[in-house]
Every structure is written in structure tokens, then in C-alpha cells.
Write a protein that holds these residues in place. Structure first.
Motif, short mmCIF file in Angstrom:
data_model
loop_
_atom_site.label_atom_id
_atom_site.label_comp_id
_atom_site.label_asym_id
_atom_site.label_seq_id
_atom_site.Cartn_x
_atom_site.Cartn_y
_atom_site.Cartn_z
N VAL A 79 12.17 -12.13 48.24
CA VAL A 79 12.62 -11.70 49.52
C VAL A 79 14.00 -12.33 49.92
N ARG A 80 15.13 -11.30 50.07
CA ARG A 80 16.40 -12.07 50.44
C ARG A 80 16.72 -11.48 51.92
N THR A 81 17.62 -12.13 52.44
CA THR A 81 18.27 -11.87 53.61
C THR A 81 19.82 -11.35 53.44
N GLY A 82 20.34 -10.63 54.14
CA GLY A 82 21.63 -10.26 54.04
C GLY A 82 22.41 -10.91 54.82
N PRO A 83 23.95 -10.44 54.91
CA PRO A 83 24.83 -11.08 55.95
C PRO A 83 24.31 -11.03 57.26
N LEU A 84 24.50 -12.26 58.07
CA LEU A 84 24.17 -12.13 59.38
C LEU A 84 25.29 -11.29 60.33
N VAL A 85 25.02 -10.52 61.16
CA VAL A 85 25.86 -9.95 61.95
C VAL A 85 25.43 -9.93 63.47
N ARG A 91 23.06 -9.75 69.76
CA ARG A 91 21.93 -10.27 69.11
C ARG A 91 22.21 -10.38 67.53
N ALA A 92 21.72 -11.63 67.02
CA ALA A 92 21.94 -11.77 65.66
C ALA A 92 20.81 -10.87 64.77
N ALA A 142 15.78 -7.74 60.63
CA ALA A 142 15.20 -8.87 61.23
C ALA A 142 16.06 -9.09 62.71
N ARG A 143 16.03 -8.61 63.65
CA ARG A 143 16.80 -8.76 64.84
C ARG A 143 16.36 -9.83 65.93
N LEU A 148 22.28 -15.71 70.68
CA LEU A 148 22.21 -17.04 70.25
C LEU A 148 23.55 -17.55 70.18
N PRO A 149 23.77 -18.85 70.96
CA PRO A 149 24.99 -19.27 70.90
C PRO A 149 25.68 -19.85 69.47
N GLY A 150 26.81 -19.79 69.50
CA GLY A 150 27.53 -20.50 68.14
C GLY A 150 27.12 -19.72 66.77
N GLU A 151 27.47 -20.49 65.71
CA GLU A 151 27.09 -20.25 64.45
C GLU A 151 25.53 -20.29 64.16
N VAL A 152 25.09 -19.15 63.66
CA VAL A 152 23.48 -19.05 63.41
C VAL A 152 23.53 -18.54 62.04
N ARG A 153 22.33 -18.84 61.36
CA ARG A 153 22.12 -18.61 59.97
C ARG A 153 20.66 -18.03 59.91
N ALA A 154 20.33 -17.22 59.10
CA ALA A 154 18.91 -16.51 59.13
C ALA A 154 18.30 -16.96 57.49
N GLU A 155 17.22 -17.35 57.78
CA GLU A 155 16.41 -17.70 56.34
C GLU A 155 14.90 -17.27 56.43
N VAL A 156 14.55 -16.91 55.37
CA VAL A 156 13.04 -16.60 55.22
C VAL A 156 12.28 -17.95 55.04
N ALA A 157 11.49 -17.81 56.25
CA ALA A 157 10.49 -18.91 56.36
C ALA A 157 9.28 -18.80 55.38
N ARG A 158 8.81 -17.53 55.52
CA ARG A 158 7.39 -17.33 54.74
C ARG A 158 7.70 -15.77 54.34
N ALA A 159 6.99 -15.60 53.50
CA ALA A 159 6.86 -14.12 53.04
C ALA A 159 5.34 -13.80 52.20
#
Length: 162
Positions: A79-85, A91-92, A142-143, A148-159
């Protein structure tokens, strides 16, 4: 066949324990993995508040729901996440791509965590991707559930693949 997908959100609040208890109490041992994944989505999506402590509680509950998927295989590496927009709603969001390396059509339940620049968990969502054919990939969005304030990153916690 195109894969279907859904996103459910998790943030917590004062109603966290009663809301999740009600959902968890309604789960039977005779559920299919897909039913269990959908109830995980529902449990996570029914919680709505801004309190950061409750985000952790919602994450723990989401983890318990994912643990309840019988026959699920850990496939975090597939599983991969793409760029966060950030959408026009503030909403991220990120595209989640799952790759089915199994020898049969499978579905996926993916927990995506949103973390701030300091690594603090600020939001959690569960995304399901149904009926991914063997050897194929499929995507879902994933929305985040709130601004969310400031810089945020997304990560796969579980799959899980099931």
C-alpha cells in the motif's frame, strides 16, 4: 471490473466510548471479513470531535476493528499513499493505492494516519477497496475529517487484505 472504495473518518470526542460500544456490541461472530471492515468504517466514521486525546482513542478502536477481520493478511508493504493535497474544503487528502499480490481477487482495509510536523497524530481514516483483481492495483481517497493546521503528512498505519 472497477474496484469500489469508501472512506470513513475517525476523530474522537465525548461520545467516543458509547458510540463505539454500541457499534461493537452489535457485531456478531458470524460476520464476513467484508462486514467486519464495513463496521470498522462505520464505528470510526460515527465519532466526530476535535479533541486530540480522543483521536488516539478512535485510533485504538479502529485498530481493534481491523484486528476483528478474520483471515486478514498484513499487507502494509503493498500500500502506498500519494502526495498530500488540501481540498477547497480545507481538508487534507491523499490517494491510497493498494496492489493485490495474491492469487485471487481480494479486498483491502487501510488505516491512514495524518500527523503534524511534530509527528503528533491529528486525524485517522479507514479506507476500503473492494474486489481488486489478482495482479492489479486500485486506488481510494483518504480524506481528513477536519481542517488540519500547518504541515501535515499521511502514513499507512495498517493495511489488511481479506
Amino acid at each position: 471490473m472497477a474496484a469500489r472504495h469508501r472512506t470513513r473518518r475517525a476523530t474522537g470526542g465525548a461520545a467516543l466510548a458509547p458510540a463505539l460500544s454500541a457499534v461493537l456490541a452489535g457485531c456478531s461472530g458470524d460476520e464476513s471479513p467484508a462486514d467486519t471492515a464495513r463496521k470498522a468504517e462505520s464505528a470510526v466514521g460515527s465519532i466526530a470531535s476535535e479533541a486530540s486525546e480522543a483521536v488516539g482513542s478512535a485510533t485504538a478502536e479502529a485498530g481493534q476493528r481491523l484486528d476483528a477481520i478474520r483471515g486478514g493478511t498484513d499487507v502494509k508493504d503493498d500500500v502506498r499513499t500519494g502526495p498530500l493535497v488540501t481540498g477547497s474544503d480545507g481538508r487534507a487528502r491523499t490517494e491510497v493505492t493498494v496492489r493485490n499480490t495474491d492469487d485471487a481477487s481480494r479486498s483491502f482495509a487501510v488505516q491512514v494516519d495524518f500527523r503534524d510536523a511534530g509527528g503528533r497524530l491529528v486525524d485517522t481514516v479507514i479506507v476500503t477497496v473492494d474486489h481488486v483483481q489478482t495482479g492489479h492495483s486500485a486506488t481510494a481517497t483518504a480524506r481528513g475529517t477536519r481542517d488540519l493546521p500547518g504541515e501535515v503528512r499521511a502514513e499507512v498505519a495498517r493495511a489488511l487484505r481479506y
